[in-house]
Design a protein around this motif. Structure first.
Motif, PDB file in Angstrom:
ATOM      1  N   ARG A 136       0.818  -1.221   0.000  1.00 47.93           N
ATOM      2  CA  ARG A 136       0.000   0.000   0.000  1.00 47.93           C
ATOM      3  C   ARG A 136       0.850   1.270   0.000  1.00 47.93           C
ATOM      4  O   ARG A 136       0.337   2.363   0.210  1.00 47.93           O
ATOM      5  CB  ARG A 136      -0.945  -0.009   1.200  1.00 47.93           C
ATOM      6  N   ASN A 137       2.134   1.103  -0.196  1.00 47.22           N
ATOM      7  CA  ASN A 137       3.047   2.250  -0.310  1.00 47.22           C
ATOM      8  C   ASN A 137       3.097   3.112   0.946  1.00 47.22           C
ATOM      9  O   ASN A 137       3.236   4.339   0.877  1.00 47.22           O
ATOM     10  CB  ASN A 137       2.668   3.119  -1.515  1.00 47.22           C
ATOM     11  N   VAL A 138       2.973   2.484   2.101  1.00 49.00           N
ATOM     12  CA  VAL A 138       3.130   3.205   3.362  1.00 49.00           C
ATOM     13  C   VAL A 138       4.600   3.584   3.525  1.00 49.00           C
ATOM     14  O   VAL A 138       5.496   2.771   3.289  1.00 49.00           O
ATOM     15  CB  VAL A 138       2.674   2.339   4.557  1.00 49.00           C
ATOM     16  N   GLU A 139       4.852   4.822   3.923  1.00 48.71           N
ATOM     17  CA  GLU A 139       6.219   5.304   4.064  1.00 48.71           C
ATOM     18  C   GLU A 139       6.662   5.304   5.524  1.00 48.71           C
ATOM     19  O   GLU A 139       5.861   5.604   6.414  1.00 48.71           O
ATOM     20  CB  GLU A 139       6.334   6.726   3.501  1.00 48.71           C
ATOM     21  N   PRO A 140       7.928   4.985   5.799  1.00 50.14           N
ATOM     22  CA  PRO A 140       8.464   5.133   7.160  1.00 50.14           C
ATOM     23  C   PRO A 140       8.483   6.617   7.524  1.00 50.14           C
ATOM     24  O   PRO A 140       8.955   7.444   6.738  1.00 50.14           O
ATOM     25  CB  PRO A 140       9.877   4.559   7.051  1.00 50.14           C
ATOM     26  N   LEU A 141       7.972   6.966   8.703  1.00 54.39           N
ATOM     27  CA  LEU A 141       7.838   8.362   9.102  1.00 54.39           C
ATOM     28  C   LEU A 141       9.070   8.848   9.861  1.00 54.39           C
ATOM     29  O   LEU A 141       9.781   9.748   9.414  1.00 54.39           O
ATOM     30  CB  LEU A 141       6.590   8.523   9.967  1.00 54.39           C
ATOM     31  N   TYR A 142       9.342   8.255  11.000  1.00 51.82           N
ATOM     32  CA  TYR A 142      10.532   8.526  11.812  1.00 51.82           C
ATOM     33  C   TYR A 142      10.669   7.372  12.799  1.00 51.82           C
ATOM     34  O   TYR A 142       9.700   6.671  13.096  1.00 51.82           O
ATOM     35  CB  TYR A 142      10.427   9.869  12.554  1.00 51.82           C
ATOM     36  N   PRO A 143      11.858   7.136  13.339  1.00 51.99           N
ATOM     37  CA  PRO A 143      12.036   6.045  14.300  1.00 51.99           C
ATOM     38  C   PRO A 143      11.272   6.327  15.591  1.00 51.99           C
ATOM     39  O   PRO A 143      11.215   7.474  16.054  1.00 51.99           O
ATOM     40  CB  PRO A 143      13.548   6.031  14.549  1.00 51.99           C
ATOM     41  N   VAL A 144      10.696   5.298  16.166  1.00 50.98           N
ATOM     42  CA  VAL A 144      10.008   5.437  17.450  1.00 50.98           C
ATOM     43  C   VAL A 144      10.963   6.056  18.463  1.00 50.98           C
ATOM     44  O   VAL A 144      12.116   5.642  18.592  1.00 50.98           O
ATOM     45  CB  VAL A 144       9.518   4.063  17.948  1.00 50.98           C
ATOM     46  N   GLY A 145      10.486   7.069  19.161  1.00 50.69           N
ATOM     47  CA  GLY A 145      11.304   7.750  20.152  1.00 50.69           C
ATOM     48  C   GLY A 145      12.054   8.957  19.616  1.00 50.69           C
ATOM     49  O   GLY A 145      12.723   9.657  20.382  1.00 50.69           O
ATOM     50  N   GLU A 146      11.957   9.189  18.303  1.00 51.52           N
ATOM     51  CA  GLU A 146      12.657  10.324  17.683  1.00 51.52           C
ATOM     52  C   GLU A 146      11.661  11.159  16.880  1.00 51.52           C
ATOM     53  O   GLU A 146      11.760  11.285  15.664  1.00 51.52           O
ATOM     54  CB  GLU A 146      13.793   9.826  16.780  1.00 51.52           C
ATOM     55  N   PHE A 147      10.701  11.730  17.583  1.00 54.07           N
ATOM     56  CA  PHE A 147       9.623  12.489  16.939  1.00 54.07           C
ATOM     57  C   PHE A 147      10.176  13.542  15.975  1.00 54.07           C
ATOM     58  O   PHE A 147      11.102  14.286  16.298  1.00 54.07           O
ATOM     59  CB  PHE A 147       8.765  13.174  17.998  1.00 54.07           C
ATOM     60  N   ASP A 148       9.578  13.584  14.792  1.00 56.58           N
ATOM     61  CA  ASP A 148      10.021  14.502  13.737  1.00 56.58           C
ATOM     62  C   ASP A 148       8.808  15.237  13.198  1.00 56.58           C
ATOM     63  O   ASP A 148       8.062  14.719  12.362  1.00 56.58           O
ATOM     64  CB  ASP A 148      10.727  13.711  12.627  1.00 56.58           C
ATOM     65  N   LEU A 149       8.597  16.457  13.670  1.00 56.95           N
ATOM     66  CA  LEU A 149       7.435  17.236  13.261  1.00 56.95           C
ATOM     67  C   LEU A 149       7.449  17.531  11.766  1.00 56.95           C
ATOM     68  O   LEU A 149       6.412  17.474  11.101  1.00 56.95           O
ATOM     69  CB  LEU A 149       7.385  18.545  14.056  1.00 56.95           C
ATOM     70  N   GLU A 150       8.612  17.848  11.232  1.00 55.35           N
ATOM     71  CA  GLU A 150       8.693  18.168   9.808  1.00 55.35           C
ATOM     72  C   GLU A 150       8.301  16.982   8.938  1.00 55.35           C
ATOM     73  O   GLU A 150       7.698  17.155   7.875  1.00 55.35           O
ATOM     74  CB  GLU A 150      10.107  18.637   9.463  1.00 55.35           C
ATOM     75  N   ALA A 151       8.643  15.786   9.392  1.00 60.84           N
ATOM     76  CA  ALA A 151       8.264  14.587   8.631  1.00 60.84           C
ATOM     77  C   ALA A 151       6.749  14.426   8.607  1.00 60.84           C
ATOM     78  O   ALA A 151       6.172  14.020   7.584  1.00 60.84           O
ATOM     79  CB  ALA A 151       8.915  13.346   9.245  1.00 60.84           C
ATOM     80  N   VAL A 152       6.102  14.740   9.714  1.00 56.14           N
ATOM     81  CA  VAL A 152       4.641  14.663   9.767  1.00 56.14           C
ATOM     82  C   VAL A 152       4.029  15.695   8.824  1.00 56.14           C
ATOM     83  O   VAL A 152       3.135  15.384   8.037  1.00 56.14           O
ATOM     84  CB  VAL A 152       4.139  14.889  11.208  1.00 56.14           C
ATOM     85  N   ILE A 153       4.513  16.926   8.884  1.00 54.14           N
ATOM     86  CA  ILE A 153       3.989  17.996   8.034  1.00 54.14           C
ATOM     87  C   ILE A 153       4.149  17.646   6.555  1.00 54.14           C
ATOM     88  O   ILE A 153       3.255  17.894   5.734  1.00 54.14           O
ATOM     89  CB  ILE A 153       4.700  19.326   8.349  1.00 54.14           C
ATOM     90  N   ALA A 154       5.290  17.050   6.203  1.00 54.02           N
ATOM     91  CA  ALA A 154       5.572  16.712   4.804  1.00 54.02           C
ATOM     92  C   ALA A 154       4.566  15.716   4.237  1.00 54.02           C
ATOM     93  O   ALA A 154       4.355  15.662   3.021  1.00 54.02           O
ATOM     94  CB  ALA A 154       6.988  16.158   4.677  1.00 54.02           C
ATOM     95  N   GLN A 155       3.933  14.937   5.095  1.00 51.94           N
ATOM     96  CA  GLN A 155       2.952  13.954   4.628  1.00 51.94           C
ATOM     97  C   GLN A 155       1.609  14.592   4.271  1.00 51.94           C
ATOM     98  O   GLN A 155       0.762  13.938   3.672  1.00 51.94           O
ATOM     99  CB  GLN A 155       2.746  12.883   5.699  1.00 51.94           C
ATOM    100  N   GLU A 156       1.402  15.852   4.646  1.00 50.16           N
ATOM    101  CA  GLU A 156       0.145  16.544   4.400  1.00 50.16           C
ATOM    102  C   GLU A 156      -1.058  15.702   4.852  1.00 50.16           C
ATOM    103  O   GLU A 156      -1.991  15.446   4.078  1.00 50.16           O
ATOM    104  CB  GLU A 156       0.009  16.910   2.925  1.00 50.16           C
ATOM    105  N   PRO A 157      -1.049  15.280   6.107  1.00 46.94           N
ATOM    106  CA  PRO A 157      -2.120  14.391   6.582  1.00 46.94           C
ATOM    107  C   PRO A 157      -3.445  15.115   6.746  1.00 46.94           C
ATOM    108  O   PRO A 157      -3.499  16.331   6.966  1.00 46.94           O
ATOM    109  CB  PRO A 157      -1.586  13.928   7.940  1.00 46.94           C
ATOM    110  N   ASP A 158      -4.534  14.360   6.627  1.00 47.79           N
ATOM    111  CA  ASP A 158      -5.839  14.894   6.988  1.00 47.79           C
ATOM    112  C   ASP A 158      -6.375  14.211   8.242  1.00 47.79           C
ATOM    113  O   ASP A 158      -7.481  14.507   8.695  1.00 47.79           O
ATOM    114  CB  ASP A 158      -6.839  14.801   5.834  1.00 47.79           C
ATOM    115  N   LEU A 159      -5.584  13.274   8.798  1.00 46.44           N
ATOM    116  CA  LEU A 159      -5.877  12.679  10.104  1.00 46.44           C
ATOM    117  C   LEU A 159      -4.570  12.150  10.686  1.00 46.44           C
ATOM    118  O   LEU A 159      -3.776  11.535   9.976  1.00 46.44           O
ATOM    119  CB  LEU A 159      -6.892  11.534  10.002  1.00 46.44           C
TER     120      LEU A 159
END
Length: 359
Positions: A136-159
């Motif tokens: 389903r082409n799920v992408e790795p976001l960031y390693p657990v324990g290493e929160f990355d806000l920019e990585a979340v923003i880059a995904q343009e999530p709606d939830l």
């Protein structure tokens, strides 16, 4: 004697799936589930009613109370209004991603584990659902324990999905994440994956997928339970064994215990006087090493996050020599993927029970 968990190539649950971008949904189902049902293999855990395929294609609009959009979802951190059926979901909690995939929710990215060791693939996805995530082409976001806000923003999530606790929790980032997209917080530690699927189904608009996958799984459990050769009154202890250190021992209302009860076992409650947990949990008691033998009293012991090597270590531990399951040679591994129950790992466990204890 012990048995290894077979490798299982699990398909996407359910033969028929709707497109992720479909606006179809049905009203939320109410699931009734209780330990009393566990004694009867003929009963399904889910009491969801059936709907037609035509009903599932009804457009969504209006209020969430009738399965429409926008909807306001009540969750662990309050209430969140979701304007439209999500099409780009970011999971900050790796332990919940499997359930999102099982209900066909459109996950675009998930936090991942850097520690593979047989429990994760090269992407850091849990092995039980890694193939589905890749398909389903799920992408790795960031390693657990290493929160990355920019990585979340880059995904343009709606939830965005967040967990209340666990190593993969970023609950302290809830307000920040809520400023990016609607964010819901779930607690995967105090409920079964089936109940979690229902909760996520409401938030994502995949109520019918959640109902379908739970119904499918519950039917499989009931069918398997009827074939098992388990003596009447058999008791079981569930342990994540850590030599020389505190070890989690399953409580009767934990997800692992609920699954084993549906298969015909009674769960031996661990002795609370040996619980070293700073914050008490509903699913596991973290027994001290010195008190582990007193906490593992089932006639069977099932080791989670375990293979044959872990069984050998457990049975060879001199402090556990008098544990009933050790004495009677009834210690079994539930596989390396059994630490976190979702549709995929639970299906593997049920298949293993059918092969190991089947008539």
């Amino acid at each position: 004697m012990s048995f290894a968990l077979p490798k299982t190539g699990l398909p996407t649950p359910l033969a028929k799936r709707r497109n992720h971008n479909s606006s179809g949904s049905i009203p939320r189902r109410t699931f009734t589930r209780g330990i009393a049902l566990a004694a009867s293999a003929a009963l399904s855990l889910s009491l969801a009613a059936c709907t037609t395929a035509a009903e599932s294609e009804t457009p969504l609009e209006g209020t969430g109370a009738s399965g429409e959009w926008p909807r306001t979802v009540t969750h662990e951190a309050g209430e969140t209004t979701i304007d439209a059926m999500p099409e780009r979901i970011v999971s900050t909690t790796l332990s919940v991603t499997g359930t999102l995939l099982a209900i066909d929710a459109p996950v675009t990215a998930t936090a991942f584990t850097p520690a593979q060791g047989g429990t994760a693939d090269e992407n850091g996805f849990f092995t039980q659902w890694a193939d589905v995530a890749v398909q389903r082409n799920v992408e790795p976001l960031y390693p657990v324990g290493e929160f990355d806000l920019e990585a979340v923003i880059a995904q343009e999530p709606d939830l965005i999905v967040v967990s209340t606790s666990g190593n993969d929790s970023v609950l302290d980032q809830y307000e920040t994440l809520s400023g990016i997209a609607p964010t819901v917080v779930v607690n995967y530690g105090d409920q079964s994956w089936q109940d979690l699927a229902e909760e996520l189904g409401e938030a994502t608009g995949h109520e019918q997928d959640a109902a379908d996958v739970v119904e499918e799984f519950d039917a499989k459990v009931a069918e398997t339970a009827e074939t098992l050769r388990i003596e009447e009154g058999a008791t079981a202890s569930i342990v994540s064994y850590n030599p020389g250190r505190p070890s989690p021992v399953g409580k009767t209302i934990g997800p692992h215990a609920q699954l084993l009860q549906t298969l015909g076992f009674s769960i031996a409650e661990p002795d609370e006087q040996y619980d070293t947990s700073v914050q008490k949990r509903e699913d596991f008691s973290f027994s001290s090493y010195e008190g582990l033998a007193e906490s593992v009293t089932g006639s069977y012991t099932f080791l989670i996050s375990a293979d044959e090597k872990k069984v050998d270590a457990f049975t060879a531990d001199p402090t556990l020599a008098n544990v009933p399951a050790v004495v009677n040679n009834k210690v079994y591994p539930l596989g390396l993927a059994s630490f976190r129950l979702d549709y995929y790992s639970s299906t593997e466990i049920v298949d293993w029970f059918g092969e190991t204890f089947g008539k």
